[in-house]
Design a protein around this motif. Structure first.
Motif, short mmCIF file in Angstrom:
data_model
loop_
_atom_site.label_atom_id
_atom_site.label_comp_id
_atom_site.label_asym_id
_atom_site.label_seq_id
_atom_site.Cartn_x
_atom_site.Cartn_y
_atom_site.Cartn_z
N ARG A 10 20.00 8.55 13.26
CA ARG A 10 20.30 7.97 14.58
C ARG A 10 21.59 7.14 14.54
NH1 ARG A 10 15.95 4.91 15.15
NH2 ARG A 10 17.01 2.98 14.56
N GLU A 11 21.79 6.39 13.46
CA GLU A 11 22.93 5.48 13.39
C GLU A 11 24.21 6.14 12.89
OE1 GLU A 11 22.05 1.78 11.45
OE2 GLU A 11 20.13 1.54 12.51
N THR A 12 24.12 7.38 12.39
CA THR A 12 25.33 8.04 11.88
C THR A 12 25.74 9.28 12.68
OG1 THR A 12 24.00 9.37 10.33
CG2 THR A 12 24.94 7.30 9.49
N LYS A 13 24.84 9.85 13.46
CA LYS A 13 25.11 11.17 14.05
C LYS A 13 26.31 11.19 14.99
CE LYS A 13 21.86 10.61 17.89
NZ LYS A 13 20.72 11.18 18.59
N GLY A 14 26.69 10.02 15.55
CA GLY A 14 27.83 9.98 16.45
C GLY A 14 29.15 9.68 15.77
N ARG A 15 29.13 9.47 14.47
CA ARG A 15 30.36 9.13 13.75
C ARG A 15 31.30 10.33 13.60
NH1 ARG A 15 28.86 6.05 8.20
NH2 ARG A 15 27.75 4.22 8.98
N ASP A 16 32.59 10.01 13.56
CA ASP A 16 33.59 11.06 13.29
C ASP A 16 33.70 11.35 11.80
OD1 ASP A 16 34.25 11.31 15.96
OD2 ASP A 16 35.80 9.75 15.85
N ASN A 17 33.27 10.38 10.96
CA ASN A 17 33.47 10.53 9.52
C ASN A 17 32.19 10.97 8.81
OD1 ASN A 17 31.97 8.20 9.72
ND2 ASN A 17 33.19 7.03 8.23
N CYS A 18 31.37 11.72 9.52
CA CYS A 18 30.18 12.28 8.86
C CYS A 18 29.90 13.68 9.38
CB CYS A 18 28.96 11.37 9.05
SG CYS A 18 28.01 11.69 10.54
N LYS A 19 29.17 14.43 8.60
CA LYS A 19 28.83 15.81 8.99
C LYS A 19 27.47 16.16 8.42
CE LYS A 19 31.49 18.30 10.55
NZ LYS A 19 32.39 19.39 10.75
N TYR A 20 26.64 16.78 9.25
CA TYR A 20 25.37 17.32 8.79
C TYR A 20 25.52 18.83 8.66
CZ TYR A 20 23.14 12.82 9.39
OH TYR A 20 22.79 11.51 9.26
N ILE A 21 25.14 19.34 7.48
CA ILE A 21 25.27 20.78 7.19
C ILE A 21 23.88 21.34 6.90
CG2 ILE A 21 26.41 22.51 5.73
CD1 ILE A 21 28.51 20.38 5.01
N PHE A 22 23.61 22.52 7.43
CA PHE A 22 22.29 23.15 7.29
C PHE A 22 22.45 24.59 6.81
CE2 PHE A 22 22.18 20.00 10.64
CZ PHE A 22 21.00 19.30 10.41
N ASP A 37 13.10 13.50 15.83
CA ASP A 37 13.28 13.22 17.25
C ASP A 37 14.72 12.76 17.54
OD1 ASP A 37 12.54 13.05 19.90
OD2 ASP A 37 11.83 10.97 19.74
N GLN A 38 15.67 13.50 16.96
CA GLN A 38 17.09 13.21 17.15
C GLN A 38 17.83 14.51 17.50
OE1 GLN A 38 18.56 10.02 16.78
NE2 GLN A 38 16.40 9.42 16.69
N LYS A 39 18.80 14.43 18.40
CA LYS A 39 19.60 15.59 18.76
C LYS A 39 20.95 15.48 18.08
CE LYS A 39 19.76 19.33 21.38
NZ LYS A 39 18.87 20.45 21.06
N LEU A 40 21.37 16.54 17.39
CA LEU A 40 22.65 16.53 16.68
C LEU A 40 23.69 17.35 17.42
CD1 LEU A 40 21.82 17.01 12.89
CD2 LEU A 40 22.48 14.92 14.04
N GLU A 41 24.90 16.81 17.48
CA GLU A 41 26.03 17.56 18.04
C GLU A 41 27.00 17.96 16.93
OE1 GLU A 41 25.97 18.35 21.16
OE2 GLU A 41 24.32 17.02 21.78
N ASN A 42 27.20 17.05 15.99
CA ASN A 42 28.21 17.25 14.94
C ASN A 42 27.55 17.85 13.68
OD1 ASN A 42 30.63 17.13 13.60
ND2 ASN A 42 30.45 14.95 13.06
N PHE A 43 27.48 19.17 13.63
CA PHE A 43 26.82 19.83 12.49
C PHE A 43 27.48 21.17 12.21
CE2 PHE A 43 24.77 21.59 16.21
CZ PHE A 43 24.60 22.93 15.90
N GLU A 44 27.18 21.73 11.03
CA GLU A 44 27.62 23.09 10.69
C GLU A 44 26.49 23.84 10.03
OE1 GLU A 44 31.41 24.13 9.17
OE2 GLU A 44 32.29 22.19 9.72
N ILE A 45 26.49 25.13 10.20
CA ILE A 45 25.53 26.01 9.52
C ILE A 45 26.27 26.74 8.40
CG2 ILE A 45 23.87 27.90 9.76
CD1 ILE A 45 23.17 25.42 11.45
N ILE A 46 25.94 26.41 7.16
CA ILE A 46 26.53 27.08 6.00
C ILE A 46 25.39 27.38 5.03
CG2 ILE A 46 28.21 26.97 4.12
CD1 ILE A 46 29.70 24.79 5.67
N PRO A 47 25.00 28.64 4.89
CA PRO A 47 23.88 28.95 3.98
C PRO A 47 24.19 28.57 2.54
CG PRO A 47 24.38 30.82 5.42
CD PRO A 47 25.50 29.83 5.58
#
Length: 372
Positions: free
Chosen positions: A144-156, A170-180
């Protein structure tokens, strides 16, 4: 800097092997890498060229500001323990440290997300309390506290895994990438498996119903007697699966091999079989399944969770949620050489698209974008 809760060593070469594969590929692509592992005691070693430092997580947290970018892989939260990853998460929050987090699954899934492993023992109850009441609220706060940052990325590894995080936390992510998770297509070389089409293989831990070994055994009930299945794996469910085999009168055709196959020998091992029977109740990707596809085995699995993101039915593998229909599909495709070969060739080609050199190259681009 990679931070992970476990890492391979010469004594234990399979601890988070999927993280080590990345480290080796980072070095090949001329990216400096150091690995930090939260631990009760301090030590360091080099494993296949990768520098690994083990120390209490509070010590790791103090080093973070000196590092260019942090890459988190299964950094677990262990309350009341020096190996607890939470001090590192807290430092990232406090210092606004650039980071990427590769989400594998268990670190963001509630215990109740895996109800197929639930039983009414005290141990299960305590694990539920620890996971859902102690760990998950902390992970929810971190995201929740990091998902809006420019200097972070969630990868799945898959879209399904991204949606699992969103549902469980219960969080919605906008800044993410899909990399198997990348597949080592040099190690897992293609071999035409048609002549072994009646020899089925399941390579699974026998420790969780997630791996659906019972469904693999059930599928064998609907295949004629020329089909055999070898189940390689270890775990506390072995006796239960053996009873299922005996009750179904399949003991002449279905064998449990209580063995672990060394990764370096797996490609050669795969050449003895024609079909990789890999049912599942939950998978964010299915790396071993993908390695079998790269090796030229025909893969048969379930049409659930992330599996259809990697297998298209009758194109590069077989999918069905019903044991009987999966058996019928296996029976049909093994009758003729052309459709069988077409599917296994397509399987190999689809794995070449996610070969580890390509996936790690994409990860490097993601990491570089964070610090620009």
């Amino acid at each position: 800097t990679i931070i992970t809760s476990r890492y391979p060593s010469s004594n234990n070469p399979y601890n988070h092997m999927f993280v080590h594969m990345r480290s080796v590929e980072f070095l090949k692509q001329e990216v400096e890498v150091e690995v930090y592992v939260p631990s009760n005691i301090e030590s360091s070693y080099i494993h296949e060229g990768v520098k690994v430092y083990k120390m209490p997580s509070k010590s790791i947290a103090k080093l973070l500001k000196k590092k260019e970018i942090i890459y988190l892989h299964l950094l677990n939260i262990y309350p009341f323990n020096k190996a607890d990853g939470w001090p590192i998460y807290k430092r990232i929050l406090r210092e606004n440290t650039p980071f990427a987090m590769y989400v594998h699954g268990s670190e963001v899934q509630k215990f109740t997300a895996r109800m197929f492993d639930f039983n009414y023992s005290l141990d299960t109850f305590l694990r539920w309390i620890k996971k859902d009441l102690l760990v998950i609220p902390k992970m929810k706060r971190f995201v929740r506290e990091t998902k809006g940052r420019d200097n972070c990325k969630y990868i799945f590894p898959s879209i399904w895994m991204k949606e699992e995080l969103e549902t469980n936390l219960d969080q919605k992510l906008e800044n993410f990438e899909i990399i198997p998770n990348g597949i080592d297509t040099n190690l897992f070389r293609f071999n035409d498996s048609y002549e072994n089409r009646y020899k089925l293989l399941t390579l699974r831990p026998l420790s969780s119903k997630k791996y659906a070994v019972d469904i693999a055994i059930e599928t064998m009930k609907y295949l004629p007697k020329e089909f055999t299945l070898h189940i390689y794996g270890k775990g506390h469910l072995q006796s239960k699966y053996q009873k299922q085999i005996d009750d179904a009168k399949l003991s002449k055709r279905v064998t449990i091999k209580n063995e672990f196959i060394d990764r370096s020998e797996m490609n050669e091992f795969f050449t003895k079989y024609g079909i990789f029977l890999s049912p599942t109740r939950m998978d964010a990707q299915g790396v071993t399944m993908c390695e079998a596809m790269a090796s030229g085995l025909l893969v048969a699995s379930n049409n659930n969770t992330a599996i259809p993101e990697f297998i298209e039915d009758n194109y590069n593998g077989l999918l069905s949620n019903d044991s009987k229909s999966l058996a019928q599909k296996i029976l049909k495709i093994t009758e003729n050489i052309e459709p069988f070969k077409l599917v296994i060739y397509n399987g190999r080609r689809s794995m070449e698209k996610i070969s580890i050199d390509k996936t790690v190259s994409n990860e490097i681009k993601s990491l570089e974008a964070i610090i620009q």
